[in-house]
Design a protein around this motif. Structure first.
Motif, PDB file in Angstrom:
ATOM      1  N   ILE A 176       0.871  -1.175   0.000  1.00  0.00           N
ATOM      2  CA  ILE A 176       0.000   0.000   0.000  1.00  0.00           C
ATOM      3  C   ILE A 176       0.904   1.219   0.000  1.00  0.00           C
ATOM      4  CG2 ILE A 176      -1.832   1.212   1.231  1.00  0.00           C
ATOM      5  CD1 ILE A 176      -2.523  -1.502   2.511  1.00  0.00           C
ATOM      6  N   LEU A 234       0.635   4.583   2.317  1.00  0.00           N
ATOM      7  CA  LEU A 234       0.991   4.474   3.725  1.00  0.00           C
ATOM      8  C   LEU A 234       2.356   3.835   3.901  1.00  0.00           C
ATOM      9  CD1 LEU A 234      -2.383   3.395   5.300  1.00  0.00           C
ATOM     10  CD2 LEU A 234      -1.132   5.466   5.782  1.00  0.00           C
ATOM     11  N   MET A 291      -8.966  -1.949   7.439  1.00  0.00           N
ATOM     12  CA  MET A 291      -8.137  -0.988   6.696  1.00  0.00           C
ATOM     13  C   MET A 291      -8.650   0.433   6.899  1.00  0.00           C
ATOM     14  SD  MET A 291      -5.417  -1.176   5.328  1.00  0.00           S
ATOM     15  CE  MET A 291      -4.285  -2.520   5.224  1.00  0.00           C
ATOM     16  N   MET A 332      -6.470   3.311   8.668  1.00  0.00           N
ATOM     17  CA  MET A 332      -6.037   4.544   7.999  1.00  0.00           C
ATOM     18  C   MET A 332      -6.569   5.776   8.704  1.00  0.00           C
ATOM     19  SD  MET A 332      -5.850   3.578   3.997  1.00  0.00           S
ATOM     20  CE  MET A 332      -7.513   3.072   3.758  1.00  0.00           C
ATOM     21  N   PRO A 349      -6.248  -1.674  -0.616  1.00  0.00           N
ATOM     22  CA  PRO A 349      -6.964  -0.399  -0.516  1.00  0.00           C
ATOM     23  C   PRO A 349      -6.362   0.721  -1.369  1.00  0.00           C
ATOM     24  CG  PRO A 349      -5.603  -0.718   1.397  1.00  0.00           C
ATOM     25  CD  PRO A 349      -5.456  -1.946   0.572  1.00  0.00           C
ATOM     26  N   GLN A 350      -5.111   0.484  -1.824  1.00  0.00           N
ATOM     27  CA  GLN A 350      -4.375   1.548  -2.479  1.00  0.00           C
ATOM     28  C   GLN A 350      -5.187   2.247  -3.571  1.00  0.00           C
ATOM     29  OE1 GLN A 350      -1.204   2.648  -1.675  1.00  0.00           O
ATOM     30  NE2 GLN A 350      -1.893   4.266  -3.010  1.00  0.00           N
ATOM     31  N   VAL A 357      -8.156   4.334  -2.324  1.00  0.00           N
ATOM     32  CA  VAL A 357      -7.824   5.578  -1.622  1.00  0.00           C
ATOM     33  C   VAL A 357      -7.282   6.610  -2.598  1.00  0.00           C
ATOM     34  CG1 VAL A 357      -6.387   6.585   0.151  1.00  0.00           C
ATOM     35  CG2 VAL A 357      -7.433   4.383   0.528  1.00  0.00           C
ATOM     36  N   ASP A 358      -6.438   6.150  -3.524  1.00  0.00           N
ATOM     37  CA  ASP A 358      -5.931   7.074  -4.543  1.00  0.00           C
ATOM     38  C   ASP A 358      -7.086   7.712  -5.286  1.00  0.00           C
ATOM     39  OD1 ASP A 358      -3.404   6.591  -3.904  1.00  0.00           O
ATOM     40  OD2 ASP A 358      -2.944   5.250  -5.580  1.00  0.00           O
TER      41      ASP A 358
END
Lengths: 508, 471
Positions: free
Chosen positions: A75, A78, B381, B385, B456-457, B460-461
């Motif tokens: 990820i 982060l 997640m 975050m 999740p990348q 979220v991006d």
């Protein structure tokens, strides 16, 4: 990144070990055949065990760096990575896990009668998660696996457990999860104070302020002490052990408990050395309390599984004792004892499970005097019981001896305080042995009981093999861990030296 | 193109209205409604990349609004599919029910695009009034009139919150002389020391707190969740939260760091929501009530993300609310299917669900574990975050309190899982096997919960890109 060593011969061996059981579990979801599920799970776990052998043969015992490393960004925003590797502290635990799992499948062969397929899926997921916990070098990866593991374990106890399974499974889940909540906050704090990185080796041996270290240590301690479990956080363990099916008890005793002590070695000491030094006396005395408490309570148990469970509390007390005396012998002994406890207690739980399958009772009084009718069984049981209280020539002796020697080096008082614990262990184990083998005049009629079958003998033999191997020639095992422990302690001493100097200055 | 989803919704409402005029055919109505739902979802996808301003600048169409519209349409489609039997609603009024549902969604979609006080108010009211009617539409088979009580409560609390909001809006207009959000915000940005500005902003926020069920505007939640039919609750618990979060981000993102007073108040609201929701949920016996209280706690978490005043924080809040909607849909899917005739589902009714319906039990377990924030699901997640973002801003105390709340929450989620997996069904009947489309929805939800949790990348991006368009 200088702490990492990529092994070109086996570039993806660790990932294979994690994902093979996971893939096996996923595929098993789509199969509707119960006997196939058993063979499939046995095949997958055996294959994992075989595949893990190169870890030992190719392990470089001359370095304390992390080996067989794999690193992929996971990820990005982060800075969380999928990074795994092993060193001397984790290798034995990984080998123990891969060894135990096929035997757990074998032990469940006829024990589990309902929803076999789901049971095997849970076992395979457990294996993947447990291996991942010992390999993870990224704190978030570690935490995810650490928590995710609770779900299959909860299912193992909650669905296939004994009469009070609901109480036991919920207690187990709540205790462990609540304990690790503050660990999460600690992880995030470390991330922010380490240039936004979750990479565990980067967090070690940094100069965090003393106050911060104390708080971090307390967060670690709560999570890991519950998992070990240390006195007074142990109350979930007897409940969970008693109600879990045999395979669940074995996994719990052999692997899950080790995660707590592993956590102390991997995180608490390297990340918070100063706090470790400050708080070690308290932890040591808690360990002594655990040893004594476990011993006395085990002495009074009528339920065989509870007896072994309380003996676990005592044995794990020895392990934490060895860790927190913080010298070479103590820590090496503690790691070896983690392995020993996994082998011996796992085997004892298997033995109890085998009696339970026959008599459907865990009560000691229902199992008295089976020695006459089950000679093979009691032979195995006797060896494991002797090893459990540290009879010379067997594995328990080596580990316990090293720990006690290390404790003497650290403090005479502590060492003397833990000796009665070793005696107690002999007392409760011999009491159990005596009753099971001979019993008394009021033995129930056991003549109908059949001795072990081939499958059961095959399940127990590997354990016996390791009991004697470690007992008679522990050097190869110690070689694997030696450098890592030495490096850990050297770093620890260099990081606490200033604090020690200041204290001495103030005192004089 | 810019207005296509709204127009489709209006058209859908008209078609359903036509249907309601004739003799009611349940099967036909249901198929038409699901078809229209799919068409609306398609329309949002088509107008996905639309941009522009409509109605003299009162209506902003950008990536941010379009993303939310797609999500709203998707969640609505989910509710339509798994609540297709409308067990809790009398057969005679199915078309009317769908009509109000579409109108409410229309209001929510407009809300997402509104950047002017009057249009915000109009669309918020449109969405609320439709739901005020949907709640008491429940079939009164038990003669307990619980739905009437719920309806009245929902209405009275809603009207009060709206009153606050209108009052605040009048202040806003009085202080700045404009109803345009952008103008208002520019003027506000330098005036946070002035109590009038702070109070007006808080009053306006009250309206959204009511929709999102944040302390102290949460009182309607348990009774409405319990009193409304399962399908209506599934809708109330998911779709409006998306729109409310969207507008909350739009508004709060404009408060600068000078507004320390308001930040403190919001932080208190966040923590109070968590504690209130989680502690109350511990003792619930009705699954819907429990989910209602858990919703209050989750709203607190969303607020925690917004309070970081960073783009990543807003993106995290967005990610979290999407995840929350997915998890909640999964739970309500099970509730709607377990409920035999549309009655409420008690926790005990779920006993032995894993033997009666394995897929439903699995869906519920994953949904609840995810809500509890256990990896590898989206709930973990999201929480992780949010906590990371909050700690980066130095909110140590809030983060610790939030972490404690996670621990409390586990208990009640777990006790439901315990009942589904570890108890025996006793003499409870098997669950009628849900139709293929429902099973497919549940598998899709499970997949989404896991995929969003494991990688999740991308999400979220994407959320960051969307949020950037409104900054």
């Amino acid at each position: 990144m200088d702490q990492l060593l990529i092994n070109p011969e086996y570039p993806h061996i660790l990932s294979t070990l994690i994902f093979l059981p996971l893939a096996g579990a996923v595929l098993l979801l789509f199969v509707r055949n119960e006997s196939f599920a058993k063979y499939w799970a046995l095949g997958i776990t055996t294959l994992t065990a075989i595949l893990s052998i190169p870890l030992v043969s190719a392990f470089d015992t001359t370095t304390s760096k992390f080996q067989f490393v794999e690193q992929v960004s996971w990820i990005k925003s982060l800075n969380i990575q999928y990074v795994i590797g092993i060193d001397g502290i984790s290798i034995l635990l990984i080998m123990l896990t891969t060894l135990i799992m096929p035997l757990c499948v074998l032990a469940s062969w006829s024990y589990i009668k309902t929803r076999i397929q789901a049971f095997m899926v849970c076992l395979l997921i457990m294996e993947a998660a447990m291996l991942g916990v010992f390999m993870a070098l990224d704190f978030v990866l570690f935490y995810i696996l650490w928590e995710a593991m609770l779900i299959p374990m909860y299912m193992l106890i909650g669905i296939w457990g004994g009469p009070r399974k609901i109480y036991a499974s919920v207690k187990f889940f709540l205790y462990t999860l609540t304990g690790s909540v503050m660990l999460l906050v600690a992880i995030i704090w470390l991330y922010i104070n380490n240039g936004y990185s979750f990479f565990i080796p980067d967090m070690m041996w940094q100069n965090y302020s003393s106050t911060a270290q104390i708080f971090l240590f307390l967060a670690f301690f709560l999570a890991f002490a519950i998992k070990v479990p240390m006195f007074p956080f142990h109350t979930w363990l007897p409940a969970a052990h008693v109600e879990a099916p045999t395979a669940g008890s074995v996994i719990l005793a052999s692997v899950l408990l080790k995660m707590g002590t592993y956590g102390f070695l991997r995180f608490a000491i390297p990340i918070t050395p100063e706090a470790t030094m400050t708080l070690a006396p308290a932890v040591l005395w808690l360990s002594i309390a655990g040893i004594m408490y476990g011993g006395f309570t085990a002495l009074a148990q009528q339920d065989m599984k509870k007896l072994i469970a309380y003996s676990s509390v005592g044995h794990m007390g020895f392990v934490t004792l060895g860790i927190f005396v913080l010298n070479q012998q103590g820590v090496e002994g503690a790691i070896l004892q983690m392995l020993n406890h996994g082998i011996t207690t796992g085997a004892l739980f298997l033995c109890i499970g085998m009696i339970y399958e026959r008599t459907h009772s865990r009560q000691l009084r229902d199992a008295t005097g089976v020695g006459k009718h089950m000679p093979i069984f009691v032979t195995f049981l006797a060896f494991f019981a002797l090893s459990s209280f540290g009879f010379p020539g067997m594995n328990g002796f080596v580990g316990e001896f090293m720990i006690i020697a290390g404790t003497f080096e650290h403090s005479m008082v502590l060492a003397l305080a833990c000796i009665p614990g070793a005696v107690l262990a002999a007392a409760y184990m011999l009491r159990m042995l005596q009753k099971i083998i001979w019993g008394g005049t009021d033995n129930p009629d056991q003549s109908w009981i059949k001795d072990l079958n081939v499958r059961e003998i095959v399940t127990l033999t590997p354990f016996l093999f390791f009991v004697f191997w470690i007992g008679l020639g522990a050097q190869p095992f110690l070689d694997l861990i030696h450098i890592s422990v030495e490096n850990l302690l050297n770093n620890y001493h260099s990081f606490t030296a200033p604090a020690v100097a200041v204290t001495e200055f103030i005192i004089h | 193109m810019q207005f296509l989803p709204e127009l489709t919704l209006l058209g859908a409402g008209l078609i359903i209205f036509m249907v309601s005029l004739g003799k009611t055919n349940t099967e036909l109505t249901r198929n038409i409604a699901i078809g229209l739902g799919a068409a609306i979802f398609g329309a949002t996808l088509l107008s996905y990349s639309a941009e522009g301003r409509l109605f003299f600048g009162a209506y902003q169409v950008d990536l941010y609004s379009q993303v939310f519209k797609t999500l709203i349409a998707g969640a609505m489609l989910g509710v339509l599919i798994f609540g297709k039997d409308l067990k809790g609603i009398s057969n005679k009024i199915h078309p009317e029910y769908y009509l109000f549902l579409f109108m409410s969604v229309l209001g929510l979609m407009m809300l997402v695009s509104s950047v002017e006080l009057i249009s915000i108010f109009v669309s918020l009211e449109l969405s609320s009034f439709a739901v005020y009617i949907m709640v008491p539409m429940r079939d009164d088979s038990g003669k307990i009139r619980i739905q009437m009580e719920a309806g009245i409560k929902y209405l009275l609390f809603g009207v009060t919150a709206t009153g606050f909001m209108l009052f605040g809006m009048s202040y806003m207009y009085g202080l700045t002389g404009s109803t345009d959000l952008a103008t208002i915000i520019t003027q506000y940005s330098t005036m946070w020391a002035n109590p009038a500005y702070v109070i007006s902003m808080m009053m306006v926020l009250a309206g959204f707190f009511y929709k999102l069920a944040i302390f102290p505007f949460h009182f309607w939640v348990p009774d409405v969740y319990e009193g409304a039919s399962n399908e209506t609750t599934a809708f109330i618990a998911t779709v409006p939260k998306l729109a409310a979060t969207a507008l909350l981000i739009r508004l709060i993102s404009q408060i600068s760091g000078d507004g320390q007073v308001i930040i403190n108040v919001l932080m208190f609201c966040a923590v109070a929501s968590m504690f209130y929701g989680n502690l109350s949920a511990l003792v619930q016996k009705d699954v819907k009530r429990m989910l209602g209280f858990s919703g209050i706690a989750h709203a607190g978490f969303v607020l925690l993300g917004i309070l970081t005043f960073q783009i990543t924080g807003y993106a995290n809040a967005m990610y979290y609310i999407i995840g929350y909607v997915l998890m909640n849909l999964a739970c309500f899917l099970v509730i709607c299917n377990v409920s035999d005739k549309g009655e409420n589902v008690m926790i005990d009714d779920l006993s032995g669900l894993h033997k009666r319906s394995p897929l439903m039990a699995f869906t519920l377990a994953v949904g609840l574990f995810a809500l509890a924030g256990i990896p590898p699901f989206v709930g973990f997640m999201g929480k992780f975050m949010l906590l990371t973002g909050a700690l980066k801003e130095g909110y140590m105390l809030v983060v610790i309190l939030a972490a404690i709340n996670t621990a409390i929450a586990i208990y009640y989620y777990l006790s439901v899982v315990r009942v589904t997996y570890c108890s025996d069904p006793e003499d409870r009947a098997d669950i009628a096997s849900p139709s293929l489309i429902v099973n497919a929805t549940s598998v899709a939800l499970l997949a989404a919960i896991v995929i969003m949790g494991v990688s999740p990348q991308r999400f979220v991006d994407f959320a960051s890109t969307a949020v950037q368009t409104i900054m």
